[in-house]
Every structure is written in C-alpha cells, then in structure tokens.
Scaffold this motif. Structure first.
Motif, PDB file in Angstrom:
ATOM      1  N   ILE A 173       0.834  -1.198   0.000  1.00 44.32           N
ATOM      2  CA  ILE A 173       0.000   0.000   0.000  1.00 44.32           C
ATOM      3  C   ILE A 173       0.868   1.246   0.000  1.00 44.32           C
ATOM      4  O   ILE A 173       2.037   1.215   0.389  1.00 44.32           O
ATOM      5  CB  ILE A 173      -0.959   0.043   1.217  1.00 44.32           C
ATOM      6  N   ASP A 174       0.288   2.345  -0.413  1.00 48.18           N
ATOM      7  CA  ASP A 174       0.911   3.653  -0.308  1.00 48.18           C
ATOM      8  C   ASP A 174       0.834   4.047   1.166  1.00 48.18           C
ATOM      9  O   ASP A 174      -0.262   4.102   1.746  1.00 48.18           O
ATOM     10  CB  ASP A 174       0.142   4.647  -1.192  1.00 48.18           C
ATOM     11  N   ALA A 175       1.985   4.315   1.787  1.00 53.33           N
ATOM     12  CA  ALA A 175       2.024   4.624   3.217  1.00 53.33           C
ATOM     13  C   ALA A 175       1.231   5.877   3.564  1.00 53.33           C
ATOM     14  O   ALA A 175       0.718   6.003   4.675  1.00 53.33           O
ATOM     15  CB  ALA A 175       3.473   4.768   3.691  1.00 53.33           C
ATOM     16  N   GLY A 176       1.123   6.794   2.628  1.00 48.48           N
ATOM     17  CA  GLY A 176       0.396   8.031   2.889  1.00 48.48           C
ATOM     18  C   GLY A 176      -1.107   7.880   2.781  1.00 48.48           C
ATOM     19  O   GLY A 176      -1.855   8.327   3.647  1.00 48.48           O
ATOM     20  N   SER A 177      -1.561   7.234   1.721  1.00 45.92           N
ATOM     21  CA  SER A 177      -2.998   7.151   1.465  1.00 45.92           C
ATOM     22  C   SER A 177      -3.635   5.855   1.969  1.00 45.92           C
ATOM     23  O   SER A 177      -4.849   5.803   2.142  1.00 45.92           O
ATOM     24  CB  SER A 177      -3.265   7.267  -0.042  1.00 45.92           C
ATOM     25  N   GLY A 178      -2.837   4.824   2.146  1.00 43.69           N
ATOM     26  CA  GLY A 178      -3.385   3.527   2.528  1.00 43.69           C
ATOM     27  C   GLY A 178      -3.964   2.759   1.362  1.00 43.69           C
ATOM     28  O   GLY A 178      -4.476   1.647   1.531  1.00 43.69           O
ATOM     29  N   GLU A 179      -3.856   3.325   0.168  1.00 42.20           N
ATOM     30  CA  GLU A 179      -4.393   2.672  -1.024  1.00 42.20           C
ATOM     31  C   GLU A 179      -3.451   1.569  -1.503  1.00 42.20           C
ATOM     32  O   GLU A 179      -2.237   1.738  -1.496  1.00 42.20           O
ATOM     33  CB  GLU A 179      -4.583   3.688  -2.156  1.00 42.20           C
ATOM     34  N   GLU A 180      -4.035   0.457  -1.940  1.00 41.46           N
ATOM     35  CA  GLU A 180      -3.228  -0.620  -2.507  1.00 41.46           C
ATOM     36  C   GLU A 180      -2.587  -0.138  -3.804  1.00 41.46           C
ATOM     37  O   GLU A 180      -3.204   0.585  -4.585  1.00 41.46           O
ATOM     38  CB  GLU A 180      -4.083  -1.855  -2.767  1.00 41.46           C
ATOM     39  N   VAL A 181      -1.338  -0.538  -4.008  1.00 46.01           N
ATOM     40  CA  VAL A 181      -0.629  -0.191  -5.234  1.00 46.01           C
ATOM     41  C   VAL A 181      -0.301  -1.467  -5.991  1.00 46.01           C
ATOM     42  O   VAL A 181      -0.211  -2.544  -5.405  1.00 46.01           O
ATOM     43  CB  VAL A 181       0.663   0.626  -4.957  1.00 46.01           C
ATOM     44  N   GLU A 182      -0.130  -1.329  -7.294  1.00 44.56           N
ATOM     45  CA  GLU A 182       0.235  -2.454  -8.147  1.00 44.56           C
ATOM     46  C   GLU A 182       1.626  -2.194  -8.701  1.00 44.56           C
ATOM     47  O   GLU A 182       1.794  -1.409  -9.626  1.00 44.56           O
ATOM     48  CB  GLU A 182      -0.760  -2.624  -9.288  1.00 44.56           C
ATOM     49  N   PRO A 183       2.647  -2.840  -8.140  1.00 39.40           N
ATOM     50  CA  PRO A 183       4.006  -2.603  -8.621  1.00 39.40           C
ATOM     51  C   PRO A 183       4.202  -3.161 -10.026  1.00 39.40           C
ATOM     52  O   PRO A 183       3.694  -4.229 -10.362  1.00 39.40           O
ATOM     53  CB  PRO A 183       4.894  -3.376  -7.646  1.00 39.40           C
ATOM     54  N   VAL A 184       4.901  -2.387 -10.841  1.00 37.16           N
ATOM     55  CA  VAL A 184       5.303  -2.828 -12.172  1.00 37.16           C
ATOM     56  C   VAL A 184       6.740  -2.385 -12.377  1.00 37.16           C
ATOM     57  O   VAL A 184       7.209  -1.444 -11.736  1.00 37.16           O
ATOM     58  CB  VAL A 184       4.415  -2.253 -13.303  1.00 37.16           C
ATOM     59  N   VAL A 185       7.431  -3.065 -13.257  1.00 36.51           N
ATOM     60  CA  VAL A 185       8.802  -2.695 -13.580  1.00 36.51           C
ATOM     61  C   VAL A 185       8.764  -1.920 -14.890  1.00 36.51           C
ATOM     62  O   VAL A 185       8.158  -2.373 -15.865  1.00 36.51           O
ATOM     63  CB  VAL A 185       9.701  -3.946 -13.706  1.00 36.51           C
ATOM     64  N   VAL A 186       9.375  -0.741 -14.864  1.00 33.13           N
ATOM     65  CA  VAL A 186       9.350   0.119 -16.046  1.00 33.13           C
ATOM     66  C   VAL A 186      10.766   0.553 -16.401  1.00 33.13           C
ATOM     67  O   VAL A 186      11.674   0.544 -15.571  1.00 33.13           O
ATOM     68  CB  VAL A 186       8.478   1.381 -15.836  1.00 33.13           C
ATOM     69  N   ASP A 187      10.929   0.957 -17.651  1.00 31.51           N
ATOM     70  CA  ASP A 187      12.179   1.547 -18.108  1.00 31.51           C
ATOM     71  C   ASP A 187      12.263   2.952 -17.529  1.00 31.51           C
ATOM     72  O   ASP A 187      11.331   3.755 -17.680  1.00 31.51           O
ATOM     73  CB  ASP A 187      12.198   1.589 -19.640  1.00 31.51           C
ATOM     74  N   ALA A 188      13.371   3.269 -16.861  1.00 32.13           N
ATOM     75  CA  ALA A 188      13.530   4.577 -16.216  1.00 32.13           C
ATOM     76  C   ALA A 188      13.503   5.726 -17.221  1.00 32.13           C
ATOM     77  O   ALA A 188      13.054   6.821 -16.901  1.00 32.13           O
ATOM     78  CB  ALA A 188      14.830   4.609 -15.415  1.00 32.13           C
ATOM     79  N   LYS A 189      13.967   5.498 -18.431  1.00 27.45           N
ATOM     80  CA  LYS A 189      14.008   6.573 -19.448  1.00 27.45           C
ATOM     81  C   LYS A 189      12.645   6.866 -20.050  1.00 27.45           C
ATOM     82  O   LYS A 189      12.277   8.015 -20.248  1.00 27.45           O
ATOM     83  CB  LYS A 189      14.984   6.222 -20.561  1.00 27.45           C
ATOM     84  N   THR A 190      11.894   5.809 -20.358  1.00 22.89           N
ATOM     85  CA  THR A 190      10.638   5.997 -21.097  1.00 22.89           C
ATOM     86  C   THR A 190       9.396   5.816 -20.240  1.00 22.89           C
ATOM     87  O   THR A 190       8.314   6.245 -20.631  1.00 22.89           O
ATOM     88  CB  THR A 190      10.547   4.993 -22.262  1.00 22.89           C
ATOM     89  N   GLY A 191       9.525   5.136 -19.106  1.00 25.98           N
ATOM     90  CA  GLY A 191       8.357   4.836 -18.284  1.00 25.98           C
ATOM     91  C   GLY A 191       7.536   3.675 -18.805  1.00 25.98           C
ATOM     92  O   GLY A 191       6.507   3.337 -18.243  1.00 25.98           O
ATOM     93  N   ARG A 192       7.997   3.038 -19.882  1.00 25.58           N
ATOM     94  CA  ARG A 192       7.267   1.902 -20.470  1.00 25.58           C
ATOM     95  C   ARG A 192       7.473   0.644 -19.636  1.00 25.58           C
ATOM     96  O   ARG A 192       8.566   0.378 -19.151  1.00 25.58           O
ATOM     97  CB  ARG A 192       7.733   1.662 -21.907  1.00 25.58           C
ATOM     98  N   ARG A 193       6.394  -0.120 -19.502  1.00 29.92           N
ATOM     99  CA  ARG A 193       6.462  -1.392 -18.767  1.00 29.92           C
ATOM    100  C   ARG A 193       7.417  -2.353 -19.468  1.00 29.92           C
ATOM    101  O   ARG A 193       7.446  -2.414 -20.697  1.00 29.92           O
ATOM    102  CB  ARG A 193       5.077  -2.030 -18.668  1.00 29.92           C
TER     103      ARG A 193
END
Length: 172
Positions: A115-135
């Motif tokens: 979860i996001d520690a601030g909001s408590g909302e569940e998050v879905e982790p994905v791995v992305v390219d740092a340059k483009t943001g593409r999965r």
C-alpha cells in the motif's frame, strides 16, 4: 557434488544474482529485514528457522555485503543485522516477486499487499524503463543482448538480439 553454475553462467548477471539471493531462506530473511527486523531472535521467531540455518544464511548475507553485523549490546555481546545500501537496493526485487505471487491469487486470498504509506491505497508494482516509463513485461519490446564485457559464448547466444540504433536500424 557438481557446481550448479556452469562456466558460461559466471558472467551472467541473473546467475550471479541467484547465487546471492536465490535460496529460500535468504529471500525470507531479507523480507523480514525490509520490515524492520534486525536481531537474530526476531528472524528466528518470525521464520521458524533453525539456529544453524539462520546462522549460515546471516553469515552469507553479511559476506555478500547485503547485511552489516553490528553489536548492539556489550555484556554479553549481541549483534544485530542491518541492511546495507546494497541490501536495500533489493527491495524492489522482493516487492516485484511478492506482486507476481499476488497476481495469481484472488484479492480475498492475499495475505500481504503493498500500500501507499500516505494514502493507505493498494498499489500495483510494475517494472518500467527509467528513461521511457514503459512497462518491461512486453517480451517483444525488450530483449537481452550481449553487453560490452560479453564473452564469445554470450555474444553467440545473443546474435539474434543485436540492439537497434536510435533511428531503429539494427547494428551488426
């Protein structure tokens, strides 16, 4: 007993990484360390691991530079095991493994979620390219290729995945 690592795997980053963190107890100890556990008895109680196995795994994690062994008490001397920068850098890997495991379960079957520690909302982790943001989970868009230090065997393995130039042309 024969080695699990083949000679050609010695240069492979996946093979060398698995040597450090591919053992069952190692990942679980690291997971506990990410949750704030630092003391031998905490790891042992939480994991139900034998003293000898925990001792061996902690020694390996310290030798590999993932944990640092520090005294926290002098009489008698007691040590804690604290994540190093290198150890902390594995957190996204452990999060991704947990997310992969959860993705195979119905939401009501998940015993641990991120979860996001601030909001408590569940998050879905994905791995992305740092340059483009593409999965990076598109197996056609991203492939491995031989790197600058690749041996002849590694270059032969990846002859079909020569990278493209910025304009899309394949280099030889």
């Amino acid at each position: 007993m024969a080695s699990r690592i083949r000679a050609e795997d010695l240069e492979c980053p996946l093979s060398t990484t698995v040597q450090h963190v591919g053992e069952w107890w190692t990942l679980l100890i690291l997971h506990d360390a990410f949750d704030g556990y630092t003391r031998f008895d905490q790891f042992q109680e939480n994991l139900g691991i034998s003293t000898s196995m925990l001792t061996a795994r902690l020694k390996t994690l310290v030798a590999d530079g993932l944990l640092e062994r520090r005294p926290y008490q002098t009489n008698p001397v007691r040590h804690e095991y604290v994540l190093t920068d290198l150890g902390r850098s594995l957190r996204p890997v452990v999060i991704t493994l947990a997310a992969w495991g959860n993705s195979r379960l119905d939401p009501e079957q998940r015993s641990m979620i991120l979860i996001d520690a601030g909001s408590g909302e569940e998050v879905e982790p994905v791995v992305v390219d740092a340059k483009t943001g593409r999965r990076l989970d598109d197996s056609h868009a991203y492939v491995f290729t031989a790197g600058p230090a690749a041996s002849h065997a590694m270059r032969t393995r990846y002859t079909q995945t020569t990278p493209a130039t910025p304009d899309g042309a394949i280099t030889a």
